[in-house]
Design a protein around this motif. Structure first.
Motif, PDB file in Angstrom:
ATOM      1  N   ARG A  26       0.842  -1.207   0.000  1.00  0.00           N
ATOM      2  CA  ARG A  26       0.000   0.000   0.000  1.00  0.00           C
ATOM      3  C   ARG A  26       0.872   1.250   0.000  1.00  0.00           C
ATOM      4  NH1 ARG A  26      -2.666   2.091   5.327  1.00  0.00           N
ATOM      5  NH2 ARG A  26      -2.056   3.968   4.199  1.00  0.00           N
ATOM      6  N   PRO A  27       0.326   2.366  -0.392  1.00  0.00           N
ATOM      7  CA  PRO A  27       1.134   3.590  -0.365  1.00  0.00           C
ATOM      8  C   PRO A  27       1.344   4.083   1.069  1.00  0.00           C
ATOM      9  CG  PRO A  27      -1.066   4.028  -1.248  1.00  0.00           C
ATOM     10  CD  PRO A  27      -1.018   2.568  -0.969  1.00  0.00           C
ATOM     11  N   THR A  69      -2.523  -5.065  10.706  1.00  0.00           N
ATOM     12  CA  THR A  69      -3.631  -4.113  10.667  1.00  0.00           C
ATOM     13  C   THR A  69      -3.177  -2.821   9.984  1.00  0.00           C
ATOM     14  OG1 THR A  69      -4.494  -5.087  12.697  1.00  0.00           O
ATOM     15  CG2 THR A  69      -5.292  -2.876  12.136  1.00  0.00           C
ATOM     16  N   GLY A  70      -4.017  -2.355   9.142  1.00  0.00           N
ATOM     17  CA  GLY A  70      -3.737  -1.103   8.443  1.00  0.00           C
ATOM     18  C   GLY A  70      -2.892  -1.297   7.185  1.00  0.00           C
ATOM     19  N   SER A  71      -2.627  -2.558   6.839  1.00  0.00           N
ATOM     20  CA  SER A  71      -1.794  -2.803   5.647  1.00  0.00           C
ATOM     21  C   SER A  71      -2.626  -2.795   4.362  1.00  0.00           C
ATOM     22  CB  SER A  71      -1.036  -4.126   5.778  1.00  0.00           C
ATOM     23  OG  SER A  71      -1.952  -5.198   5.880  1.00  0.00           O
TER      24      SER A  71
HETATM   25  P1  ADP Z   1      -6.532  -3.390   7.302  1.00  0.00           P
HETATM   26  O1  ADP Z   1      -7.773  -3.883   6.835  1.00  0.00           O
HETATM   27  O2  ADP Z   1      -5.362  -4.252   6.840  1.00  0.00           O
HETATM   28  O3  ADP Z   1      -6.445  -3.103   8.688  1.00  0.00           O
HETATM   29  P2  ADP Z   1      -7.347  -1.176   5.803  1.00  0.00           P
HETATM   30  O4  ADP Z   1      -7.713  -1.809   4.519  1.00  0.00           O
HETATM   31  O5  ADP Z   1      -8.399  -0.852   6.692  1.00  0.00           O
HETATM   32  O6  ADP Z   1      -6.273  -2.025   6.539  1.00  0.00           O
HETATM   33  O7  ADP Z   1      -6.504   0.169   5.431  1.00  0.00           O
HETATM   34  C1  ADP Z   1      -6.218   1.136   6.239  1.00  0.00           C
HETATM   35  C2  ADP Z   1      -6.280   2.445   5.527  1.00  0.00           C
HETATM   36  O8  ADP Z   1      -5.373   2.465   4.484  1.00  0.00           O
HETATM   37  C3  ADP Z   1      -7.605   2.670   4.894  1.00  0.00           C
HETATM   38  O9  ADP Z   1      -8.020   3.992   5.114  1.00  0.00           O
HETATM   39  C4  ADP Z   1      -7.398   2.465   3.443  1.00  0.00           C
HETATM   40  O10 ADP Z   1      -8.197   3.335   2.685  1.00  0.00           O
HETATM   41  C5  ADP Z   1      -5.962   2.786   3.291  1.00  0.00           C
HETATM   42  N1  ADP Z   1      -5.364   1.964   2.287  1.00  0.00           N
HETATM   43  C6  ADP Z   1      -5.003   0.699   2.441  1.00  0.00           C
HETATM   44  N2  ADP Z   1      -4.466   0.198   1.288  1.00  0.00           N
HETATM   45  C7  ADP Z   1      -4.506   1.193   0.401  1.00  0.00           C
HETATM   46  C8  ADP Z   1      -4.137   1.293  -0.951  1.00  0.00           C
HETATM   47  N3  ADP Z   1      -3.587   0.255  -1.659  1.00  0.00           N
HETATM   48  N4  ADP Z   1      -4.335   2.441  -1.590  1.00  0.00           N
HETATM   49  C9  ADP Z   1      -4.874   3.490  -0.932  1.00  0.00           C
HETATM   50  N5  ADP Z   1      -5.240   3.448   0.326  1.00  0.00           N
HETATM   51  C10 ADP Z   1      -5.086   2.301   1.012  1.00  0.00           C
END
Ligand code: ADP
Ligand code: MG
Length: 974
Positions: free
Chosen positions: A32-33, A113-115
């Protein structure tokens, strides 16, 4: 509770996959970015498949450099700018295609988490993730082939039942009645939460290939949450209890007849569109959030499992209804799992019960790791360790994917933030391990034995039927709402049933009557319908039999066509074979043509050669004939010559014999005379004791001379013959000479010839002997002494006795005489005696001897010689090369003292023809002595030649002083 679950689902022999093909778990990586707050990045994107982890500086210091750089490879790595669509196309699309083709699939996201796990799976507002995209693709693919709602009915054993149309209708009516009681949860799109409504707005729809058109499909979704190792059904409908809301009840896992694990009693909602499905999902999501809030749970600690179940059943043979056969119903499922964060418990400062929860969450992920590890070990080292699927609900639920068959894909989500470094490291290790696990590839489900294309055929049939019925006038189809309406219109309208009075006796009987009437009509209608149905059935049967007949006919025709095709193919093969043969034969013909041409050419050449040889042969034959003729001529010549020779020799012999006879006679006479003289005058002549020889000569001279030698014999004559003296002198001299025989003379001459040759130079001392000068050769002609030589034409005496004469000369005191007179040339030109012996052959040479003023004679005579001062003898002989050689022997004529004529040979001219190729001339080179040349040229001659060919001398020859050829004295008879 966990123990209970284990007891409830005892282990059963694991169903082995039906094929040996295996694929590794597809592990993809999505980075992710970075967020704006993040300062340090620990992940480096190296290639399409590899990333590198860089440990942040702080960690190195704290851990004494324990952490190292780490590289990890995946099936594919998606960077920060990868779109959801790109990810979907690569990772999820094949799984959806498999689902539609009846194969199971599992896709889960793993990471801290947050990935971005949820972002990847569900998506963010305005950017739908894999889940809505999968749903969209499924509905795009099965859209026109979806079954009517409730045709498929999930039973409580994870299987699918197929209901008849009526049952489905009833079910629908029942559900519709329920909806009227419970507020509709399935609402239209405009009621959807605008927050996620655009997540399912997919700009480009995609479709799976190879959807079976003769099947009907239905999609069921269920949404489960696994929290603290409990399974919760997020779609379970519970009547709201405003007084005391019930906490969600956990579910248990069961194994179905196919050894697949399922959540018993889990709600499976049949959905007919993407929106509907996503709304269901969102409903579950909402429920989850509420539960988390009310129960103070952290959402990141739970695993969410969204199960998409696709039921597929073939249409029956008519293509009208769904085949109600369980074995023909295919159920496949795609599980989309958004796992809990993989971070360790100490990361979130959990306390008390939450810490325990976190431990459990962690426990399920730990179990997942252990299972993967054991699987990998078993597969890599061939061990048979038990995989601890049952240690957690999560692993137990997906056991069948690893044990049985299916496609498993994992997206590892990575937050490049340096703070997550340690956790990311663990994630990567797990990812590496997972890649090494292989899962059996799902096999294609067998297709039902019904003919394809049933659906469209049935539709076409229906259309045709409707058209025909319309033509007949009257709707018949009971199912058709328009027909039902028509029937209802035929019913008598119901009267008012309101009873206002207890004594009302009219309303009810009236109603009864009405209902009876209605019932009657209904019966009639039913009868009518039955009839119609029968008619239609008959028609259908008719059609069916016709169709079967047609099909049979078509099959028949097809078989015939195949037969024809085979025949055509056979003919084609035959044609090709024949064409090849034709080509081969053409080639052969060409070769033969060429060969024939070559032979023709050869023939021509040979013919030409033959002609040439013929011509040559002709030439040779004519040459041979000519040669033969010439040889014949030569033979004739030679024969003649030899005949003459023989004759001559015979004559010579005769002469010799006569001479001997004569000598004897003479002796006898002399003896007689002596005897008679002695008797008469013995005392009168005492002067000189007569020598025997002289006496003999004398006697001889008195008697007629012996027969002269033939010309070709070199005869020795008495000395008197050599002396150019007159007859009396000869006689006198003869007397003084001793009597010798002619034969002895010849032999003597032959013996002395070489001496003459040798001593030729000494001879000129003798001045009396003019004759004997080397230049002077010839013969004397004397009167009364003529010799005839047929060939030579003259009698030649080579006489050595002349020497004796000269020697005797002084003894006898004879005065020196000039032996030869030369005739005066001034007397008036030269006259020639041209002596051409009889039998001379005319030469055909170009050069011909021409002698003017000549007396030509065949035999030289004194009369002719007396008139001339030159003599020429034409002498011919056969040369060794077979050519005739003509010699012109020239001489001068002298008057002898005795009044006779003597010829001295002075010169020889040769006339000869010879072929131009002859090398004879060269061989007789100038250096060779003439004597030798003569010897080589005519071997056959020798003595005979010397005798027969007069005398051949060349000017300057050292053969010796000239031979005097004396005219043979006429034989005097004694
Ligand atoms: P997780 O489910 O692994 O805990 P999330 O999917 O909830 O992580 O992501 C956390 C935050 O990061 C969210 O606000 C999401 O929009 C953002 N995010 C995650 N991956 C990306 C991505 N590839 N591009 C843009 N934003 C992302
Ligand atoms: Mg999440």
């Amino acid at each position: 509770m966990m123990k209970a679950a284990r007891i409830q689902t005892p282990r059963r022999p694991v169903k082995k996959p039906s094929n040996n093909l295996k694929d590794p778990v597809g592990v993809y990586c999505r980075v992710r970015p970075l967020t704006t707050e993040d300062t340090e990045c620990c992940v480096e994107h190296i290639s399409n498949t590899t990333i590198q982890l860089h440990p942040p500086d702080g960690i190195k210091v704290n851990r004494n450099g324990e952490f190292k750089e780490m590289q990890c490879s995946f099936k594919e790595v998606f960077g920060a700018f990868t779109t959801q669509k790109e990810l979907f196309n690569v990772v999820a699309r094949p799984l959806v295609e498999d689902l539609i083709h009846g194969k199971n699939g599992l896709l889960f996201t793993y990471g801290v988490t947050g990935s971005g796990k949820t972002h990847t799976m569900t998506g963010s507002p305005g950017d739908g993730g894999l889940l809505p995209r999968c749903l969209d693709m499924i509905f795009c693919s099965i859209g026109p082939f979806q079954a009517k709602r409730y045709v498929f009915k999930p039973d409580d054993k994870n299987a699918m039942e197929v209901q008849g149309d009526v049952d489905a209708l009833l079910e629908r009516q029942k559900r519709d009645a329920q909806i009227s009681i419970i507020p509709k949860i399935l609402s239209s799109r405009h009621r959807m939460d605008p927050e996620f409504a655009d997540m399912i707005t997919v700009p480009e729809h995609c479709k799976a290939e190879g959807v079976d058109e003769d099947s009907v499909y239905s999609l069921f979704v269920s949404y489960i949450e696994i929290y603290n190792n409990y399974l919760y059904d997020l779609l379970e409908e519970m009547p709201p209890d405003p007084i005391k809301p019930k906490p969600p009840q956990s579910k248990i896992l069961r194994e179905d007849s196919n050894h697949n694990m399922y959540v018993a009693g889990c709600t499976e909602v049949e959905v007919k569109s993407t929106e509907e499905a996503f709304e269901v999902f969102w409903k579950g999501q909402k429920k989850r959030r509420i539960a988390n809030t009310t129960l103070n749970r952290e959402s990141s600690r739970s695993h969410s499992v969204f199960i998409i179940k696709l039921a597929q059943a073939p249409l029956d043979a008519d293509g009208d209804n769904v085949l109600q056969a369980k074995d023909q119903t295919i159920v496949s499922q795609l599980s989309l799992v958004d796992l809990a964060g993989s971070e360790r418990t100490n990361r979130t400062k959990a306390e008390g019960s939450r810490l325990r929860e976190a431990g459990n969450i962690n426990q399920s992920l730990m179990t997942l790791r252990t299972c993967i590890e054991v699987l990998r070990e078993n597969q890599m080292y061939g061990t048979n360790k038990m995989v601890p699927y049952r240690d957690s609900k999560l692993t137990h639920l997906f056991k069948n994917y690893f044990d049985g068959e299916g496609k498993v894909r994992m997206i590892v989500c990575i937050n490049p933030n340096a703070d997550d470094y340690e956790e990311t490291l663990l994630v990567m290790r797990f990812a590496e391990m997972t890649q090494e696990v292989e899962v059996a590839r799902p096999v294609d489900k067998p297709i039902c034995g019904l003919t394809p294309g049933r659906r469209y055929r049935n539709q076409a049939f229906k259309e045709e039927l409707t058209r025909k019925l319309e033509l007949r006038g009257g709707p018949i189809n009971g199912e058709d709402p328009s027909i039902a309406e028509a029937l209802l219109q035929g019913f008598v309208p119901l009267p008012s049933v309101e009873i206002t009075d207890a004594n009302d006796e009219q309303t009810l009987p009236h109603l009864i009557e009405c209902l009876e009437q209605r019932n009657k009509i209904r019966h009639l209608a039913t009868e009518e319908m039955k009839k119609t149905v029968n008619t239609i059935r008959g028609m259908l049967h008719d059609w069916d039999s016709k169709f079967t007949a047609k099909e049979n006919y078509i099959q028949d025709q097809q078989e015939k066509l195949l037969e024809k095709n085979r025949f055509i193919n056979g003919q084609k093969t035959e044609t090709e074979r024949l064409e090849k043969k034709i080509k081969t034969l053409e080639y052969k013909i060409e070769i033969l043509q060429k060969t024939a041409n070559i032979y023709e050419e050869d023939k021509r050449t040979l013919q030409q050669e033959l002609d040439e040889r013929d011509q040559k042969l002709h030439r040779e034959q004519s040459d041979k004939r000519r040669l033969e003729q010439r040889m014949q001529g030569v033979m004739t010549d030679t024969k003649m010559k030899w005949e003459k020779e023989c004759e001559r020799r015979v004559q010579a012999k005769q002469l010799e014999m006569q001479n001997k006879l004569w000598v004897k006679d003479e002796k006898l006479k002399q003896l007689k005379a002596i005897v008679s003289e002695a008797r008469t005058e013995r005392p009168e002549k005492p002067e000189r004791p007569p020598r025997e020889k002289e006496k003999k000569v004398h006697v001889r001279s008195a008697s007629p001379p012996s027969v002269p030698f033939p010309g070709n014999t070199v005869a020795s004559l008495p000395i008197s013959q050599h002396c150019p003296v007159s007859g009396p002198q000869l006689h006198r001299r003869s007397n003084s000479c001793s009597t010798i025989s002619v034969a002895s003379c010849i032999s003597e001459w032959e013996q002395k010839t070489p001496e003459w040759n040798k001593n030729g130079s000494a001879l000129p001392k003798n001045k009396h002997s003019l004759l004997e000068t080397p230049q002077v050769r010839g013969f004397n002609f004397r009167e009364r002494r003529q010799g005839v030589n047929k060939l030579g034409g003259c009698k030649i005496d080579g006489c050595r006795r002349e020497v004796g004469v000269d020697q005797d000369g002084p003894r006898r005191n004879a005065p020196p005489v000039r032996l030869l007179h030369r005739r005066s040339r001034s007397a008036g030109g030269e006259r020639w005696v041209d002596h051409k012996p009889v039998g001379s052959v005319e030469t055909d040479t170009v050069l011909q001897p021409h002698i003017p003023n000549a007396i030509t004679v065949a035999v030289p005579n004194e009369k002719a010689l007396a008139k001339c001062d030159k003599y020429i003898l034409t002498h011919q002989e056969l040369a060794s090369d077979g050519e005739i050689e003509t010699k012109l022997i020239k001489g001068e004529v002298y008057k002898t003292r005795g009044g006779g004529q003597a010829v001295q040979f002075t010169d020889i001219e040769k006339l000869k023809q010879e072929p131009p190729t002859s090398t004879r001339k060269r061989r007789s080179s100038q250096s060779a002595p003439p004597q030798q040349e003569e010897t080589t040229e005519s071997e056959w001659t020798d003595v005979e030649t010397r005798c027969s060919v007069a005398v051949e001398m060349r000017a300057g020859s050292n053969l010796g002083p000239g031979y005097q050829h004396h005219a043979q004295p006429k034989r005097r008879k004694p």
